[in-house]
Every structure is written in C-alpha cells, then in structure tokens.
Motif scaffolding. Structure first.
Motif, short mmCIF file in Angstrom:
data_model
loop_
_atom_site.label_atom_id
_atom_site.label_comp_id
_atom_site.label_asym_id
_atom_site.label_seq_id
_atom_site.Cartn_x
_atom_site.Cartn_y
_atom_site.Cartn_z
N GLN A 171 0.81 -1.22 0.00
CA GLN A 171 0.00 0.00 0.00
C GLN A 171 0.85 1.27 0.00
OE1 GLN A 171 -3.33 -0.33 3.06
NE2 GLN A 171 -2.15 -2.17 3.54
N ILE B 126 -1.06 18.54 -1.29
CA ILE B 126 -1.77 17.26 -1.24
C ILE B 126 -1.78 16.63 -2.64
CG2 ILE B 126 -3.98 16.14 -0.76
CD1 ILE B 126 -4.46 18.32 1.34
N GLY C 88 -2.78 13.10 -2.98
CA GLY C 88 -3.82 12.08 -3.02
C GLY C 88 -3.36 10.70 -2.60
N ASP C 89 -2.76 9.96 -3.54
CA ASP C 89 -2.43 8.57 -3.23
C ASP C 89 -0.99 8.44 -2.72
OD1 ASP C 89 -0.63 7.32 -5.62
OD2 ASP C 89 -1.99 8.87 -6.40
N ASN C 90 -0.76 7.35 -2.01
CA ASN C 90 0.52 7.15 -1.32
C ASN C 90 1.69 7.00 -2.29
OD1 ASN C 90 -1.04 7.10 1.03
ND2 ASN C 90 -1.28 4.88 0.92
N THR D 242 2.06 8.14 -5.35
CA THR D 242 2.42 9.41 -5.98
C THR D 242 3.20 10.29 -5.01
OG1 THR D 242 0.46 9.34 -7.40
CG2 THR D 242 1.51 11.48 -7.10
N ARG E 185 2.03 10.22 4.76
CA ARG E 185 0.97 9.30 4.37
C ARG E 185 0.15 8.87 5.58
NH1 ARG E 185 5.14 5.13 2.75
NH2 ARG E 185 6.39 6.48 4.10
N GLU F 259 -6.88 9.06 4.99
CA GLU F 259 -6.79 8.31 3.73
C GLU F 259 -7.13 9.20 2.55
OE1 GLU F 259 -5.90 5.26 3.09
OE2 GLU F 259 -5.70 4.43 5.12
N GLY F 260 -6.35 9.06 1.47
CA GLY F 260 -6.61 9.82 0.26
C GLY F 260 -6.05 11.22 0.27
N THR F 261 -5.30 11.57 1.34
CA THR F 261 -4.74 12.93 1.42
C THR F 261 -3.22 12.90 1.60
OG1 THR F 261 -4.98 13.21 3.82
CG2 THR F 261 -6.89 13.78 2.45
N ALA F 262 -2.55 11.87 1.07
CA ALA F 262 -1.10 11.84 1.14
C ALA F 262 -0.55 13.12 0.53
CB ALA F 262 -0.56 10.62 0.40
N ARG F 263 0.57 13.58 1.08
CA ARG F 263 1.04 14.91 0.69
C ARG F 263 2.55 15.04 0.83
NH1 ARG F 263 -2.44 17.65 5.20
NH2 ARG F 263 -3.71 15.91 4.51
#
Length: 393
Positions: A15, A325, A327-329, A331, A350, A356-360
C-alpha cells in the motif's frame, strides 16, 4: 512465532505505507541544507523554523554546562534529577509566558500525554479537534476519559458536543494552535468563548506556533490577546528553539498538580542539565531575535504565493507549514524521490499521519531560507507536479 510481522509489513509495502529510516547530517556553514548520503539537499522538511539548531551561543552554553553538570541528570526530577538549570529555565519560561509558573517535560509527546491524563479520567470528557496531533489522541485514550472529536475547526459541531456532555464532571477542550500537517490555525477566539460558556478547561498545543507568533515569540494565543483565556499552554523546544524538550505553563495550582499527577514527568529520568542550559539560551534568542520571525513569515508568504501561482492549492496564511496534497501514497513517494533528485529534501506524509486519500508533501520553511532558494525550489516543484500528473501542464 513472529511471521505475522513479515505479513503485516508486506501489506504495508504493497500500500506504499511502509516507513524506513534515512540517515541525514548537517552541512557545515550551510544552514537550511542537509546531507543525504553524498548529496547536499535544500532542507524543506525540518521544523527548525528560526534556524537555531546550529547556533553557536546555544552550543557553547550546552558545552559549558556539560563540563560542570555531567552527561546526564541521573534520576527523575522528583528524586535527584532536578538540577539548578531547571529552576532558571522554568522561571524564565513563566516570565516569558506571563504565567504564574511553568514546568519542563522531556518532549511534547510526554507533555501532552501527561497533562491530559492528569486533568481528565473516567467520568470526564475531552473535546478534541479531529486533526490534533497523535500525542493528544493517545493522551485522551490513556486518560480513560470520553473522547469527543469535533470536525476540524467546526465550532458548531463542538457546541453540539458540549451540549450533549454538559453534565459531565470535568470538561477539557484541547486544540493545536497551528495544525502540524495542514499549517492552518485554530479558531481560538471562538474556542475561548465556548470554554467560558460551558465551564470547560481549555488547553492549547503551541508546538508549531511558539517562537513564531507573538511580540516575543510567545505563541499564537499571545498574538491574539487570548493568553489569559487559556488554562494550559503547552509548547516544545524541538522546533523554533532548535533544541529538544517541552514545557507547560499556567497557574501555580496547575503546575503543583502536574508535579504530583503527570506520570511521564514522575516516572522519567530528567533531561540532561546541559540540554536545559541550552534551552535557556535558545529562549533568550527567541525573544530577542525579532528578525528571525519576520524573515520566516516573509519566506512563508513568498513560498505559498509561488506554489499558488504554479497551480497548487496550498491555502492562505503565513505559517511555515505548507502542504501539497497529491492524493495517493505511491504518488507522494514518487514526488518526494523526484524532489530529492532535484536537490530538495521534502518528505512524503501518508496515512495514518493524515487521512486516507490525502497523502502529501509537507514543506516546512526556515528563517535561513533565501528568496532565491525558495523560488528555484518552487519551479522544480511545479515541474515535478506536472510530470506526475498532480498539476495540469
């Protein structure tokens, strides 16, 4: 017997959530940079907001105290570890915060956990912003008080929860002042008003605002003229101060209570006296060097403006925490790696640190960064954003 760990780690890796340690080193004569292996990178991930980590006055104070006081304290503060440098620092902290007393803790995590456990327990309720730091969440869990989480900065939701729990024995509202992963600030005026209306205690975590805001870096509450409305101030020395440790300030009664009830203080060996002496010097510099605050605020506004013009949504304000931000881990990890290739250290954040969904990428600025460095970095960040599809070309 421990094969389950390998399975869980494999699931994390799949993940893009597995974490690892990367060695770093300072660059002599180049504040604002860090060595990663053989590469020198512009450090946009440090919390050294005022650029004090390598300050010679702090280092010399620690060196002198080390020769006099020794390498460690040798015991907890309630045994024989409460050396003279603690008294000097806590008196200076109380004067700086304009409070009756102050108490030094090992770090911000220990301070938050210790204070919350001391102030709330079974039959009580703690109202906490959903984006508060993990140490606050863990402190509430360990306290066994009811945890009433209100939506981020949503005062109407907090009011509903306060009404629901108005008959609880003790009520504690707690918030970060500057949120560590988003860089926005809490609505402190509204929180102070609700605290008064519902007869609650109010605790603020100034970890990411201490040293930056206020006439002498006292924090955001002092800047807004709300310090007298706050029952418990917590701040750290590991960010703007460039050292390590934390403090709590408030009334004499509060500090006496914490000395008797805050378990991380009671059952931990005291910080080394040499470190405490270094903190005292850092406190003096924080108060005196107004130019560091002014430079940091200017750098933060410039960097936000540059990223905003590039097409990123970074929000308004002047805090030195500027998240992008993605989004995904996966990226976020690729973005961080691409930045390193361009000579920039900026770490991917992450879940579970962020929702969730806000990896930055969490950029964090310092007073030592120049306009030219930030402009060049912003150009590289835009190029990478386009390449990875985070931005449209």
């Amino acid at each position: 017997m421990m094969n389950w760990m390998e399975k869980e780690l494999a699931a994390l890796a799949e993940q893009a959530l597995e974490r690892s340690l990367t060695s770093s080193a300072p660059v002599p004569g180049r504040p604002g940079y860090v060595m990663r292996g053989e590469r020198m990178l512009l450090n946009l991930s440090s919390n050294d907001y005022l650029g004090l980590v390598g300050h010679p006055v702090i280092i010399e104070a620690m060196r002198e105290a080390l020769l006099i006081e020794g390498a460690g304290s040798g015991a907890s503060r309630l045994v024989t570890g409460n050396r003279l440098p603690y008294r000097h620092l806590e008196e200076a902290l109380a004067a700086w915060q304009k409070s009756e007393a102050a108490l030094v803790f090992a770090n911000g995590y220990a301070a938050n956990v210790g204070v919350i456990q001391a102030l709330a327990g079974r039959g009580d309720v703690v109202f906490s912003d959903q984006l508060n730091h993990a140490s606050i969440v863990d402190g509430i869990t360990l306290s066994r008080a009811e945890h009433a989480r209100y939506r981020h900065n949503d005062m109407e939701h907090l009011r509903l929860l306060l009404n629901k729990h108005r008959d609880k024995r003790r009520k504690l509202i707690i918030t970060d002042t500057i949120f560590s992963m988003d860089g926005d600030c809490a609505p402190l005026h509204e929180l102070a008003a609700l605290k008064q209306e519902y007869g609650a205690m109010l605790m603020v975590d100034e970890a990411h605002s201490g040293g930056i805001y206020g006439p002498r870096g006292e924090g955001l509450c002092h800047k807004l003229g709300l310090s007298d409305e706050v029952d418990v101030h917590m701040g750290t020395f590991s960010k703007s101060f460039g050292v390590y440790g934390a403090y709590v300030s408030g009334s004499h009664t509060l500090i006496r209570w914490l000395i008797n009830k805050a378990r991380p203080l009671i059952y931990s060996t005291a910080l080394p006296p040499s470190l405490v002496s270094g903190i005292s010097q850092a406190l003096a510099l924080v108060q005196a060097d107004q130019w560091r605050r002014e430079r940091l605020i200017a750098a933060s506004r410039l960097f936000r403006s540059l990223l905003g013009k590039a097409g990123f949504e970074v929000g308004s304000g002047d805090s030195p925490i500027v998240p992008v931000i993605v989004g995904d881990n996966d990226t976020a990890l690729r973005f961080s790696s691409a930045l390193a290739e361009e000579g920039i250290a900026a770490v991917a954040i992450r879940p579970p640190t962020v929702p969730e969904g806000t990896a930055r990428i969490r950029f964090s600025l310092s007073a030592v960064h120049t306009d030219e460095e930030l402009s060049d970095a912003a150009a590289s960040i835009r190029t990478i954003g386009v390449k990875l599809g985070v931005l449209k070309s």
